[in-house]
Design a protein around this motif. Structure first.
Motif, PDB file in Angstrom:
ATOM      1  N   UNK A   1      -4.312  -2.459  42.723  1.00 38.13           N
ATOM      2  CA  UNK A   1      -3.161  -3.325  42.997  1.00 38.13           C
ATOM      3  C   UNK A   1      -2.083  -3.172  41.937  1.00 38.13           C
ATOM      4  N   UNK A   2      -2.539  -3.029  40.668  1.00 41.78           N
ATOM      5  CA  UNK A   2      -1.559  -2.883  39.576  1.00 41.78           C
ATOM      6  C   UNK A   2      -0.754  -1.611  39.753  1.00 41.78           C
ATOM      7  N   UNK A   3      -1.449  -0.551  40.235  1.00 37.34           N
ATOM      8  CA  UNK A   3      -0.761   0.720  40.428  1.00 37.34           C
ATOM      9  C   UNK A   3       0.309   0.591  41.507  1.00 37.34           C
ATOM     10  N   UNK A   4      -0.037  -0.093  42.640  1.00 41.62           N
ATOM     11  CA  UNK A   4       0.919  -0.297  43.720  1.00 41.62           C
ATOM     12  C   UNK A   4       2.109  -1.126  43.253  1.00 41.62           C
ATOM     13  N   UNK A   5       1.808  -2.156  42.437  1.00 42.90           N
ATOM     14  CA  UNK A   5       2.886  -3.017  41.928  1.00 42.90           C
ATOM     15  C   UNK A   5       3.858  -2.205  41.090  1.00 42.90           C
ATOM     16  N   UNK A   6       3.315  -1.306  40.248  1.00 44.47           N
ATOM     17  CA  UNK A   6       4.157  -0.465  39.402  1.00 44.47           C
ATOM     18  C   UNK A   6       5.016   0.468  40.258  1.00 44.47           C
ATOM     19  N   UNK A   7       4.371   1.060  41.301  1.00 44.64           N
ATOM     20  CA  UNK A   7       5.108   1.945  42.190  1.00 44.64           C
ATOM     21  C   UNK A   7       6.208   1.174  42.924  1.00 44.64           C
ATOM     22  N   UNK A   8       5.880  -0.034  43.386  1.00 44.32           N
ATOM     23  CA  UNK A   8       6.874  -0.856  44.083  1.00 44.32           C
ATOM     24  C   UNK A   8       8.059  -1.146  43.178  1.00 44.32           C
ATOM     25  N   UNK A   9       7.795  -1.452  41.890  1.00 45.10           N
ATOM     26  CA  UNK A   9       8.879  -1.725  40.940  1.00 45.10           C
ATOM     27  C   UNK A   9       9.792  -0.514  40.802  1.00 45.10           C
ATOM     28  N   UNK A  10       9.189   0.666  40.743  1.00 41.42           N
ATOM     29  CA  UNK A  10       9.977   1.893  40.602  1.00 41.42           C
ATOM     30  C   UNK A  10      10.873   2.096  41.821  1.00 41.42           C
ATOM     31  N   UNK A  11      10.302   1.879  42.999  1.00 38.69           N
ATOM     32  CA  UNK A  11      11.091   2.002  44.229  1.00 38.69           C
ATOM     33  C   UNK A  11      12.201   0.957  44.274  1.00 38.69           C
ATOM     34  N   UNK A  12      11.856  -0.272  43.818  1.00 41.49           N
ATOM     35  CA  UNK A  12      12.864  -1.345  43.827  1.00 41.49           C
ATOM     36  C   UNK A  12      14.059  -0.987  42.948  1.00 41.49           C
ATOM     37  N   UNK A  13      13.759  -0.493  41.733  1.00 31.49           N
ATOM     38  CA  UNK A  13      14.848  -0.077  40.839  1.00 31.49           C
ATOM     39  C   UNK A  13      15.679   1.023  41.495  1.00 31.49           C
ATOM     40  N   UNK A  14      15.006   1.923  42.201  1.00 30.18           N
ATOM     41  CA  UNK A  14      15.711   3.052  42.807  1.00 30.18           C
ATOM     42  C   UNK A  14      16.631   2.587  43.932  1.00 30.18           C
ATOM     43  N   UNK A  15      16.137   1.739  44.825  1.00 31.49           N
ATOM     44  CA  UNK A  15      16.985   1.354  45.954  1.00 31.49           C
ATOM     45  C   UNK A  15      18.058   0.347  45.555  1.00 31.49           C
ATOM     46  N   UNK A  16      17.753  -0.513  44.562  1.00 28.80           N
ATOM     47  CA  UNK A  16      18.785  -1.457  44.113  1.00 28.80           C
ATOM     48  C   UNK A  16      19.925  -0.694  43.434  1.00 28.80           C
ATOM     49  N   UNK A  17      19.574   0.266  42.577  1.00 30.75           N
ATOM     50  CA  UNK A  17      20.618   1.055  41.902  1.00 30.75           C
ATOM     51  C   UNK A  17      21.391   1.895  42.902  1.00 30.75           C
ATOM     52  N   UNK A  18      20.706   2.370  43.969  1.00 21.17           N
ATOM     53  CA  UNK A  18      21.413   3.158  44.989  1.00 21.17           C
ATOM     54  C   UNK A  18      22.401   2.282  45.754  1.00 21.17           C
ATOM     55  N   UNK A  19      22.038   1.018  45.977  1.00 22.15           N
ATOM     56  CA  UNK A  19      22.945   0.103  46.669  1.00 22.15           C
ATOM     57  C   UNK A  19      24.188  -0.164  45.833  1.00 22.15           C
ATOM     58  N   UNK A  20      23.973  -0.356  44.517  1.00 20.87           N
ATOM     59  CA  UNK A  20      25.102  -0.582  43.605  1.00 20.87           C
ATOM     60  C   UNK A  20      26.000   0.646  43.559  1.00 20.87           C
ATOM     61  N   UNK A  21      25.381   1.835  43.607  1.00 22.43           N
ATOM     62  CA  UNK A  21      26.133   3.094  43.479  1.00 22.43           C
ATOM     63  C   UNK A  21      26.847   3.508  44.756  1.00 22.43           C
ATOM     64  N   UNK A  22      26.386   3.012  45.914  1.00 26.51           N
ATOM     65  CA  UNK A  22      26.777   3.597  47.193  1.00 26.51           C
ATOM     66  C   UNK A  22      28.285   3.781  47.358  1.00 26.51           C
ATOM     67  N   UNK A  23      29.045   2.681  47.313  1.00 27.75           N
ATOM     68  CA  UNK A  23      30.493   2.768  47.546  1.00 27.75           C
ATOM     69  C   UNK A  23      31.165   3.579  46.452  1.00 27.75           C
ATOM     70  N   UNK A  24      30.755   3.316  45.201  1.00 26.16           N
ATOM     71  CA  UNK A  24      31.335   4.068  44.077  1.00 26.16           C
ATOM     72  C   UNK A  24      31.059   5.547  44.194  1.00 26.16           C
ATOM     73  N   UNK A  25      29.824   5.899  44.614  1.00 24.30           N
ATOM     74  CA  UNK A  25      29.467   7.315  44.753  1.00 24.30           C
ATOM     75  C   UNK A  25      30.302   7.984  45.836  1.00 24.30           C
ATOM     76  N   UNK A  26      30.508   7.286  46.958  1.00 27.17           N
ATOM     77  CA  UNK A  26      31.353   7.834  48.014  1.00 27.17           C
ATOM     78  C   UNK A  26      32.774   8.042  47.517  1.00 27.17           C
ATOM     79  N   UNK A  27      33.315   7.033  46.811  1.00 26.67           N
ATOM     80  CA  UNK A  27      34.678   7.134  46.278  1.00 26.67           C
ATOM     81  C   UNK A  27      34.799   8.312  45.319  1.00 26.67           C
ATOM     82  N   UNK A  28      33.857   8.433  44.378  1.00 29.25           N
ATOM     83  CA  UNK A  28      33.954   9.481  43.373  1.00 29.25           C
ATOM     84  C   UNK A  28      33.671  10.856  43.967  1.00 29.25           C
ATOM     85  N   UNK A  29      32.851  10.916  45.016  1.00 28.18           N
ATOM     86  CA  UNK A  29      32.601  12.209  45.675  1.00 28.18           C
ATOM     87  C   UNK A  29      33.851  12.679  46.406  1.00 28.18           C
TER      88      UNK A  29
END
Length: 355
Positions: A1-29
């Motif tokens: 369970x601890x391993x899954x929790x750690x993996x979930x945290x990593x995914x959460x950081x990834x998708x939250x940061x991608x959401x923050x980046x989305x519009x800015x990334x499109x603009x800068x691209x």
């Protein structure tokens, strides 16, 4: 369970940061493409010019406020009546013995005006370069203000988080996918493979201009103008205009206005490019300007005291002006050296009499 929790945290950081980046990334691209192909994208700048005469009473108040950071309220009201605009709070003031210069740069455009302090002559130029230029300036953070600068910092942090968590997820799921790391290395290797570059004799009459090597993350060679002014500070002879001449549709010319003094004295009345004067930007090092081709023009000028002006302006950098005294005609050897502070290094003028 601890391993899954750690993996979930990593995914959460990834998708939250991608959401923050989305519009800015499109603009800068998108703006990355428009910047990379700026020479191919047509843009017709709209320039509005206003000339007027400052009333004597207001001019006297303006003179009394010389070197202050605030302009008199009476002048601000007069300015608003003449231009139907207010003076921006982020204005940049430059006072001299003979002139007030006020710059109000903005993303995608520019506005500036001058007041000749002895005559009261007022001249303003406002430029709108269109929405593509506006978005390009957002990409570079050029004249965009504190809040946009803070957004760029936040966006950059989010991109770093997005990239690192993506790399960690790749590591976690790379087993059985042999192409993963070759593709990651290709992302590093391809840009590295796309980079390689080259270099340039002298006369008795010459000007040596040192372009300093600056420790900055993003470096653009400065635009440089060299011109001669008489004792009344009027431009009488252009000697060099170095700017990005390779851009299509003469795109590089629109940034020449950053050479403020030269532009007001001479540049705005010229038909560019100028034969024997216009040249490409110089890389860091010492650039030598041969003055012998200007011998006849120098000889035709009235005898007297002149000033050789060297002005430099750099994108994402500053502006610097160096003045060197010159006496005409050249009857004896003249050697002058001046030291720049940031955009220019050592400037050396050598002039020898004709034999």
């Amino acid at each position: 369970m601890a391993k899954r929790s750690k993996l979930w945290d990593l995914k959460a950081w990834h998708w939250i940061s991608s959401a923050v980046c989305l519009i800015g990334m499109l603009l800068f691209a998108v703006t990355g493409i428009t910047l990379n192909h700026a020479a191919s994208i047509e843009s017709r700048a709209q320039v509005q010019q206003i000339e007027a005469q400052v009333p004597d009473a207001i001019l006297n108040q303006l003179k009394a406020a010389a070197n202050n950071e605030q302009l008199p309220k009476s002048f601000q009201r007069w300015y608003q009546g003449q231009t139907e605009q207010s003076i921006a709070s982020y204005k940049q003031l430059e006072w001299s013995d003979f002139e007030l210069y006020v710059a109000m740069p903005k993303a995608g455009g520019d506005r500036w005006f001058t007041v000749t302090l002895d005559t009261g002559e007022f001249y303003q130029e406002a430029t709108d370069r269109g929405w593509i230029a506006y978005l390009n300036d957002l990409h570079k953070g050029r004249n965009t203000g504190m809040w946009w600068s803070m957004f760029i910092d936040l966006f950059s942090v989010a991109c770093i988080v997005f990239s690192i968590t993506g790399l960690l997820l790749l590591k976690r799921y790379a087993k059985g996918r042999k192409s993963t790391w070759p593709l990651v290395l290709a992302g590093l290797g391809i840009p590295a493979l796309v980079l390689v570059l080259p270099a340039h004799a002298a006369s008795a009459n010459k000007l040596q201009v040192e372009i300093p090597r600056l420790s900055v993350a993003e470096y653009h060679p400065p635009y440089v103008a060299v011109w001669l002014a008489n004792s009344k500070r009027k431009a009488v002879l252009d000697l060099a205009i170095w700017y990005d001449t390779k851009l299509a549709d003469r795109e590089g010319e629109k940034w020449l206005k950053d050479l403020r003094l030269w532009w007001r004295r001479s540049g705005r009345s010229l038909s560019l490019p100028v034969d024997g004067v216009t040249g490409a930007t110089r890389r860091p090092g010492v650039a030598t300007l041969d003055l012998s081709p200007f011998a006849a023009q120098l000889a035709a000028l009235p005898d007297g005291e002149y000033t050789l002006n060297v002005e430099a302006a750099r994108e994402l950098g500053g502006r610097e002006l160096i003045r060197i005294p010159l006496t005409l005609p050249i009857t004896q050897s003249q050697h002058h050296t001046e030291q720049g502070q940031h955009e220019l290094g050592t400037i050396t003028l050598t002039m020898e009499p004709n034999t």
